[in-house]
Design a protein around this motif. Structure first.
Motif, PDB file in Angstrom:
ATOM      1  N   LEU A  41       3.722 -12.026   2.559  1.00 46.51           N
ATOM      2  CA  LEU A  41       2.668 -12.645   3.364  1.00 46.51           C
ATOM      3  C   LEU A  41       2.917 -14.139   3.542  1.00 46.51           C
ATOM      4  N   ALA A  42       3.429 -14.796   2.506  1.00 48.71           N
ATOM      5  CA  ALA A  42       3.751 -16.221   2.622  1.00 48.71           C
ATOM      6  C   ALA A  42       4.890 -16.439   3.611  1.00 48.71           C
ATOM      7  N   ARG A  43       5.915 -15.602   3.557  1.00 53.38           N
ATOM      8  CA  ARG A  43       7.031 -15.730   4.498  1.00 53.38           C
ATOM      9  C   ARG A  43       6.573 -15.439   5.924  1.00 53.38           C
ATOM     10  N   LEU A  44       5.688 -14.441   6.094  1.00 53.84           N
ATOM     11  CA  LEU A  44       5.143 -14.138   7.420  1.00 53.84           C
ATOM     12  C   LEU A  44       4.378 -15.334   7.967  1.00 53.84           C
ATOM     13  N   SER A  45       3.602 -15.980   7.123  1.00 57.68           N
ATOM     14  CA  SER A  45       2.833 -17.145   7.547  1.00 57.68           C
ATOM     15  C   SER A  45       3.744 -18.275   8.012  1.00 57.68           C
ATOM     16  N   VAL A  46       4.797 -18.537   7.262  1.00 59.10           N
ATOM     17  CA  VAL A  46       5.729 -19.619   7.617  1.00 59.10           C
ATOM     18  C   VAL A  46       6.487 -19.288   8.895  1.00 59.10           C
ATOM     19  N   VAL A  47       6.942 -18.055   9.033  1.00 59.07           N
ATOM     20  CA  VAL A  47       7.684 -17.661  10.235  1.00 59.07           C
ATOM     21  C   VAL A  47       6.776 -17.708  11.458  1.00 59.07           C
TER      22      VAL A  47
ATOM     23  N   ASP B  48       0.805  -1.219   0.000  1.00 54.59           N
ATOM     24  CA  ASP B  48       0.000   0.000   0.000  1.00 54.59           C
ATOM     25  C   ASP B  48       0.837   1.268   0.000  1.00 54.59           C
ATOM     26  N   ASN B  49       2.059   1.208   0.494  1.00 56.99           N
ATOM     27  CA  ASN B  49       2.944   2.371   0.462  1.00 56.99           C
ATOM     28  C   ASN B  49       3.736   2.456  -0.830  1.00 56.99           C
ATOM     29  N   ASN B  50       3.430   1.579  -1.795  1.00 57.32           N
ATOM     30  CA  ASN B  50       4.131   1.505  -3.076  1.00 57.32           C
ATOM     31  C   ASN B  50       5.625   1.266  -2.881  1.00 57.32           C
ATOM     32  N   TYR B  51       5.972   0.514  -1.843  1.00 54.34           N
ATOM     33  CA  TYR B  51       7.378   0.195  -1.612  1.00 54.34           C
ATOM     34  C   TYR B  51       7.824  -0.872  -2.597  1.00 54.34           C
ATOM     35  N   ARG B  52       7.269  -2.064  -2.527  1.00 52.89           N
ATOM     36  CA  ARG B  52       7.496  -3.133  -3.502  1.00 52.89           C
ATOM     37  C   ARG B  52       6.205  -3.943  -3.617  1.00 52.89           C
ATOM     38  N   PRO B  53       5.204  -3.463  -4.374  1.00 60.22           N
ATOM     39  CA  PRO B  53       3.928  -4.186  -4.472  1.00 60.22           C
ATOM     40  C   PRO B  53       4.077  -5.577  -5.079  1.00 60.22           C
ATOM     41  N   ASP B  54       5.123  -5.820  -5.850  1.00 63.21           N
ATOM     42  CA  ASP B  54       5.320  -7.139  -6.461  1.00 63.21           C
ATOM     43  C   ASP B  54       5.729  -8.191  -5.431  1.00 63.21           C
ATOM     44  N   LEU B  55       6.179  -7.782  -4.255  1.00 60.78           N
ATOM     45  CA  LEU B  55       6.590  -8.724  -3.226  1.00 60.78           C
ATOM     46  C   LEU B  55       5.524  -8.957  -2.154  1.00 60.78           C
ATOM     47  N   LYS B  56       4.307  -8.488  -2.380  1.00 56.90           N
ATOM     48  CA  LYS B  56       3.251  -8.595  -1.366  1.00 56.90           C
ATOM     49  C   LYS B  56       2.934 -10.047  -1.033  1.00 56.90           C
ATOM     50  N   ARG B  57       2.688 -10.867  -2.047  1.00 55.46           N
ATOM     51  CA  ARG B  57       2.320 -12.266  -1.809  1.00 55.46           C
ATOM     52  C   ARG B  57       3.471 -13.037  -1.164  1.00 55.46           C
ATOM     53  N   ALA B  58       4.687 -12.779  -1.592  1.00 55.56           N
ATOM     54  CA  ALA B  58       5.837 -13.471  -1.014  1.00 55.56           C
ATOM     55  C   ALA B  58       6.055 -13.060   0.439  1.00 55.56           C
TER      56      ALA B  58
END
Length: 174
Positions: A147-153, A135-145
């Motif tokens: 969230l997936a890494r957050l889920s695993v951690v 949402d801050n336009n930092y790296r929108p292409d890495l959003k799904r990755a």
């Protein structure tokens, strides 16, 4: 002083770096993975790379190919990709660290990362990661990755319940 762009540095370093993990599949097909901290996908590619590389700045400009000339070169620290995202477990229990790189501090490795520790429940942490990355336009292409890494951690931080296990009642009815 002219600096060498990150894409050129990546082309030079991509086949030989300390983070490279090569896996050979069937036939001649090979997969290249990376063990970098700032690489959410763990792929060896420029888009997902977050490694700190040494880039070279040429002092004199009267050369066609700046890197190939025998001139005095100045070392300059720089990332292959200026914006990276890292999600790792924190030292404290049930806490997750979201770290993003500061684009203005590329030449200061000690102040390069902006770290935020999250101790909330999973849905709030997911919303915070989504706001920070996409949402801050930092790296929108890495959003799904991210969230997936957050889920695993987050799943790896859960402590299994100890105590008496319940018996299966259906096994006793026979």
């Amino acid at each position: 002083m002219a600096t060498v762009p990150g894409q050129l540095i990546w082309e030079i370093v991509k086949k030989n770096n300390s983070f490279l993990v090569k896996q050979f599949g069937r036939g001649t097909a090979s997969l290249q993975f990376s063990k970098e901290n700032n690489n959410l996908y763990n792929l060896n590619s420029y888009k997902h790379s977050g490694t700190l590389f040494l880039s070279y700045s040429v002092v004199e400009r009267n050369c066609v190919f700046e890197i190939l000339c025998d001139l005095t070169l100045l070392l300059d620290l720089g990332l292959a990709n200026k914006k990276t995202v890292t999600i790792q477990p924190a030292d404290k229990d049930q806490a997750v660290v979201l770290a993003t790189t500061k684009t203005k501090k590329q030449n200061k490795p000690a102040a390069l990362l902006h770290k935020s520790v999250m101790k909330k429940e999973f849905s709030r942490m997911a919303k915070a990661v989504e706001n920070q990355v996409a949402d801050n336009n930092y790296r929108p292409d890495l959003k799904r990755a991210a969230l997936a890494r957050l889920s695993v951690v987050h799943r790896s931080l859960k402590v299994s319940k100890s105590g008496v296990k319940k018996r299966n009642r259906q096994a006793l009815r026979k």
